[in-house]
Enzyme design. Structure first.
Site: not given
Ligand code: OAD
Length: 233
Positions: A93-94, A109, A117, A120, A139, A175, A219
């Site tokens: 979300v960044d 996401h 809102c 509406c 609204c 990531g 990364a």
């Molecule tokens: P996670 O926190 O579940 O996973 C992050 C992944 O990034 C892990 O597999 C780490 O090993 C890896 N990681 C950490 N540091 C890293 C680095 N420096 N370089 C490369 N990889 C690295 O995050 P997401 O998979 O993004 O949704 O989570 C998915 C969704 O769950 C998010 O969008 C959010 C969350 O709940 C909502 O809020 C709806």
């Protein structure tokens, strides 16, 4: 093997980790410290909108202070130099992809920079600090919320994303832990349609077995190396 052409890249919190933004499920991650049902569900928002706004106000402040890192910049370079389409589908979300120069980005996401809102459906740029009493500029209802997709809600742009996955020649996940659906199934969707698949992550994710190829490490190192290799052909 012919060079891959259309590329779809799924990114997750790990790509922004070295910009200082926390991940969710790693040791010390956000969901190990905060109850997601209180801050990332419509029910939590209905119970305590101030708590939810405080949570996203703090995340918005962190994201605004953060800078894109070498991985974000490498993906922007790939989009600029690749002869065919490069689409980033981000769970983040960044706005670090956009600030690095990527143009073809879908935020499945939502975004911290957006306000929505609940009455509406009007959307507008979020102020730095949002409050439950803020009125919708369209609204007037005091039901403004961050434009974030919460658990139990449907991610944005899914029909278009599935279309792009079906057309992809190469699918990369960067990531992301591969635990949140529907994003966790994109590797299978893309593979079924014939794409080659690669995981770039700090370590093997839960979904690692579904990928044809893996690169493990931070990364900021592995993404620029991968982009360099792709562009060299
Ligand atoms: P996670 O926190 O579940 O996973 C992050 C992944 O990034 C892990 O597999 C780490 O090993 C890896 N990681 C950490 N540091 C890293 C680095 N420096 N370089 C490369 N990889 C690295 O995050 P997401 O998979 O993004 O949704 O989570 C998915 C969704 O769950 C998010 O969008 C959010 C969350 O709940 C909502 O809020 C709806």
């Amino acid at each position: 093997m012919p060079a891959p052409r259309r590329i779809v890249i799924l990114t997750g919190a790990g790509i922004s980790a070295e910009s200082g933004l926390g991940t969710f499920r790693d040791k010390g991650g956000l969901w190990t410290r905060v109850d997601l049902s209180e801050v990332a569900t419509p029910e939590g928002f209905a119970r305590n909108p101030q708590l939810v706004h405080d949570f996203y106000n703090a995340r918005r402040a962190n994201a605004l202070e953060a800078q894109p890192n070498a991985a974000h910049h490498a993906l922007a370079r790939l989009e600029a130099e690749w002869p065919d389409e490069v689409l980033i589908v981000t769970q983040n979300v960044d706005d670090l992809h956009e600030r690095a120069g990527s143009r073809n980005v879908m935020h499945m996401h939502g975004t911290l920079t957006g306000a929505l809102c609940a009455a509406c459906g009007h959307r507008w740029p979020a102020p730095r600090v949002m409050n439950p009493s803020d009125a919708c500029p369209a609204c007037g209802a005091p039901q403004t919320r961050p434009d974030i997709v919460w658990f139990g809600e449907y991610p944005y742009g899914m029909d278009q994303i599935w279309d792009k996955l079906r057309q992809a020649d190469l699918f990369a996940a960067i990531g992301t832990s591969g635990t949140v659906f529907p994003a966790a199934a994109f590797v299978q969707d893309a593979a079924r349609a014939g794409a080659r698949t690669i995981e770039l992550n700090l370590e093997r994710s839960d979904a690692a077995a579904d990928f044809d190829e893996h690169r493990h490490g931070p990364a900021t190192r592995i993404v620029p190396e991968w982009v360099e290799d792709l562009l060299r052909g």
